[in-house]
Design a protein around this motif. Structure first.
Motif, PDB file in Angstrom:
ATOM      1  N   MET A   1      76.507  41.690  -8.734  1.00 31.32           N
ATOM      2  CA  MET A   1      75.482  42.646  -8.347  1.00 31.32           C
ATOM      3  C   MET A   1      74.468  41.931  -7.461  1.00 31.32           C
ATOM      4  O   MET A   1      73.705  41.114  -7.940  1.00 31.32           O
ATOM      5  CB  MET A   1      74.800  43.215  -9.590  1.00 31.32           C
ATOM      6  CG  MET A   1      73.594  44.054  -9.259  1.00 31.32           C
ATOM      7  SD  MET A   1      72.744  44.716 -10.693  1.00 31.32           S
ATOM      8  CE  MET A   1      72.016  43.271 -11.386  1.00 31.32           C
ATOM      9  N   LEU A   3      71.572  42.498  -6.282  1.00 26.77           N
ATOM     10  CA  LEU A   3      70.188  42.952  -6.292  1.00 26.77           C
ATOM     11  C   LEU A   3      69.347  41.760  -5.874  1.00 26.77           C
ATOM     12  O   LEU A   3      69.410  40.708  -6.499  1.00 26.77           O
ATOM     13  CB  LEU A   3      69.803  43.423  -7.693  1.00 26.77           C
ATOM     14  CG  LEU A   3      68.320  43.689  -7.970  1.00 26.77           C
ATOM     15  CD1 LEU A   3      67.834  44.881  -7.170  1.00 26.77           C
ATOM     16  CD2 LEU A   3      68.106  43.919  -9.457  1.00 26.77           C
ATOM     17  N   SER A   4      68.568  41.908  -4.793  1.00 24.39           N
ATOM     18  CA  SER A   4      67.779  40.755  -4.368  1.00 24.39           C
ATOM     19  C   SER A   4      66.314  40.885  -4.736  1.00 24.39           C
ATOM     20  O   SER A   4      65.635  39.879  -4.895  1.00 24.39           O
ATOM     21  CB  SER A   4      67.950  40.487  -2.871  1.00 24.39           C
ATOM     22  OG  SER A   4      67.727  41.638  -2.113  1.00 24.39           O
ATOM     23  N   ILE A  15      63.519  48.549  -3.847  1.00 21.45           N
ATOM     24  CA  ILE A  15      64.667  47.738  -4.260  1.00 21.45           C
ATOM     25  C   ILE A  15      65.356  47.234  -3.006  1.00 21.45           C
ATOM     26  O   ILE A  15      65.648  48.013  -2.097  1.00 21.45           O
ATOM     27  CB  ILE A  15      65.668  48.562  -5.107  1.00 21.45           C
ATOM     28  CG1 ILE A  15      65.008  49.057  -6.395  1.00 21.45           C
ATOM     29  CG2 ILE A  15      66.917  47.737  -5.409  1.00 21.45           C
ATOM     30  CD1 ILE A  15      65.881  49.997  -7.218  1.00 21.45           C
ATOM     31  N   TRP A  17      68.856  45.240  -1.753  1.00 20.57           N
ATOM     32  CA  TRP A  17      70.213  45.049  -2.257  1.00 20.57           C
ATOM     33  C   TRP A  17      71.082  44.522  -1.131  1.00 20.57           C
ATOM     34  O   TRP A  17      71.005  45.032  -0.015  1.00 20.57           O
ATOM     35  CB  TRP A  17      70.745  46.416  -2.703  1.00 20.57           C
ATOM     36  CG  TRP A  17      71.879  46.390  -3.653  1.00 20.57           C
ATOM     37  CD1 TRP A  17      73.206  46.211  -3.353  1.00 20.57           C
ATOM     38  CD2 TRP A  17      71.818  46.574  -5.055  1.00 20.57           C
ATOM     39  NE1 TRP A  17      73.962  46.272  -4.486  1.00 20.57           N
ATOM     40  CE2 TRP A  17      73.125  46.497  -5.557  1.00 20.57           C
ATOM     41  CE3 TRP A  17      70.775  46.794  -5.943  1.00 20.57           C
ATOM     42  CZ2 TRP A  17      73.436  46.635  -6.894  1.00 20.57           C
ATOM     43  CZ3 TRP A  17      71.076  46.931  -7.285  1.00 20.57           C
ATOM     44  CH2 TRP A  17      72.393  46.856  -7.758  1.00 20.57           C
ATOM     45  N   ARG A 103      71.852  44.382   4.343  1.00 17.07           N
ATOM     46  CA  ARG A 103      70.740  44.389   3.391  1.00 17.07           C
ATOM     47  C   ARG A 103      70.171  45.797   3.393  1.00 17.07           C
ATOM     48  O   ARG A 103      69.805  46.338   4.430  1.00 17.07           O
ATOM     49  CB  ARG A 103      69.654  43.386   3.777  1.00 17.07           C
ATOM     50  CG  ARG A 103      68.498  43.357   2.770  1.00 17.07           C
ATOM     51  CD  ARG A 103      67.453  42.314   3.124  1.00 17.07           C
ATOM     52  NE  ARG A 103      66.911  42.466   4.454  1.00 17.07           N
ATOM     53  CZ  ARG A 103      65.911  43.297   4.786  1.00 17.07           C
ATOM     54  NH1 ARG A 103      65.344  44.056   3.872  1.00 17.07           N
ATOM     55  NH2 ARG A 103      65.475  43.369   6.022  1.00 17.07           N
ATOM     56  N   VAL A 123      69.008  51.016 -10.098  1.00 14.46           N
ATOM     57  CA  VAL A 123      69.863  49.828 -10.153  1.00 14.46           C
ATOM     58  C   VAL A 123      71.275  50.234 -10.589  1.00 14.46           C
ATOM     59  O   VAL A 123      72.269  49.748 -10.036  1.00 14.46           O
ATOM     60  CB  VAL A 123      69.264  48.740 -11.063  1.00 14.46           C
ATOM     61  CG1 VAL A 123      70.266  47.623 -11.341  1.00 14.46           C
ATOM     62  CG2 VAL A 123      68.003  48.167 -10.423  1.00 14.46           C
ATOM     63  N   LEU A 126      72.886  52.130  -7.619  1.00 20.46           N
ATOM     64  CA  LEU A 126      73.222  51.233  -6.517  1.00 20.46           C
ATOM     65  C   LEU A 126      74.385  50.307  -6.868  1.00 20.46           C
ATOM     66  O   LEU A 126      75.158  49.911  -5.990  1.00 20.46           O
ATOM     67  CB  LEU A 126      71.994  50.448  -6.072  1.00 20.46           C
ATOM     68  CG  LEU A 126      70.873  51.308  -5.484  1.00 20.46           C
ATOM     69  CD1 LEU A 126      69.687  50.437  -5.084  1.00 20.46           C
ATOM     70  CD2 LEU A 126      71.341  52.166  -4.323  1.00 20.46           C
ATOM     71  N   THR A 127      74.536  49.986  -8.148  1.00 19.47           N
ATOM     72  CA  THR A 127      75.722  49.248  -8.593  1.00 19.47           C
ATOM     73  C   THR A 127      76.968  50.086  -8.318  1.00 19.47           C
ATOM     74  O   THR A 127      77.988  49.579  -7.828  1.00 19.47           O
ATOM     75  CB  THR A 127      75.614  48.901 -10.090  1.00 19.47           C
ATOM     76  OG1 THR A 127      74.457  48.079 -10.289  1.00 19.47           O
ATOM     77  CG2 THR A 127      76.859  48.199 -10.601  1.00 19.47           C
ATOM     78  N   GLU A 130      77.582  50.210  -4.487  1.00 16.00           N
ATOM     79  CA  GLU A 130      78.225  48.974  -4.039  1.00 16.00           C
ATOM     80  C   GLU A 130      79.726  49.002  -4.331  1.00 16.00           C
ATOM     81  O   GLU A 130      80.549  48.641  -3.477  1.00 16.00           O
ATOM     82  CB  GLU A 130      77.572  47.790  -4.724  1.00 16.00           C
ATOM     83  CG  GLU A 130      78.177  46.471  -4.340  1.00 16.00           C
ATOM     84  CD  GLU A 130      77.561  45.297  -5.075  1.00 16.00           C
ATOM     85  OE1 GLU A 130      77.924  44.168  -4.712  1.00 16.00           O
ATOM     86  OE2 GLU A 130      76.742  45.488  -5.990  1.00 16.00           O
TER      87      GLU A 130
END
Length: 167
Positions: A1, A3-4, A15, A17, A103, A123, A126-127, A130
């Protein structure tokens, strides 16, 4: 994952990502009903152009209704977010080229007191985004267990931040 970062300020959630696919592929996740159904919910209307609407059934007849306020393919998608029993808010996805793909920055404004509850939800979604744009969609049966895990992590991070001595 990848996530940055995740941050809240007032009534906004931001967020960042990293996705290992080009921006055009991420953009397809916003406009292609088949991909949208793999990460956000079942699209009833999917018109991701400026002035268009996106209506998604999140299950049990719980619908989000969005009016697209800006669509600059494949760089930026902004829209309203009308979710039952919540204040109207706004979402913007910005896509930027990155060394390993794209990004993405999601900014969700106008959440009011719900700002902290939206972190784990986004989150989780978005997982799923992705995985969908990467060609390996996740089973919906895992959505709520994953969401619960992110809620626990999010709550633990908030508790740690609150307990840290101020300088």
């Amino acid at each position: 994952m990848p996530l940055s970062s995740l941050a809240t300020e007032d009534d906004s959630l931001t967020i960042s990502w990293l996705l290992a696919v080009p921006a055009q592929t991420v953009w397809a996740g916003f406009r292609d009903p088949a991909l949208l159904s793999q990460w956000l919910g079942r699209p009833l209307v999917c018109d991701a152009k400026t002035g268009g609407m996106i209506v998604v059934d999140h299950g049990g007849g719980c619908l989000s209704r969005s009016v697209v306020t800006e669509a600059d393919e494949p760089r930026r998608l902004a829209m309203t977010w009308d979710f039952p029993d919540e204040p109207d808010s706004q979402i913007a996805f910005a896509l930027h080229p990155a060394e390993s793909g794209t990004r993405m920055e999601l900014v969700h404004n106008g959440l009011g007191s719900l700002v902290d509850s939206y972190g784990p939800g986004w989150v989780t979604h978005l997982t799923y985004l992705e995985a969908a744009v990467g060609g390996t969609p996740l089973p919906w049966s895992q959505f709520w267990p994953l969401h619960t895990s992110f809620e626990m992590l999010y709550g633990a991070a908030d508790a740690t931040a609150a307990a840290a001595p101020s300088r």
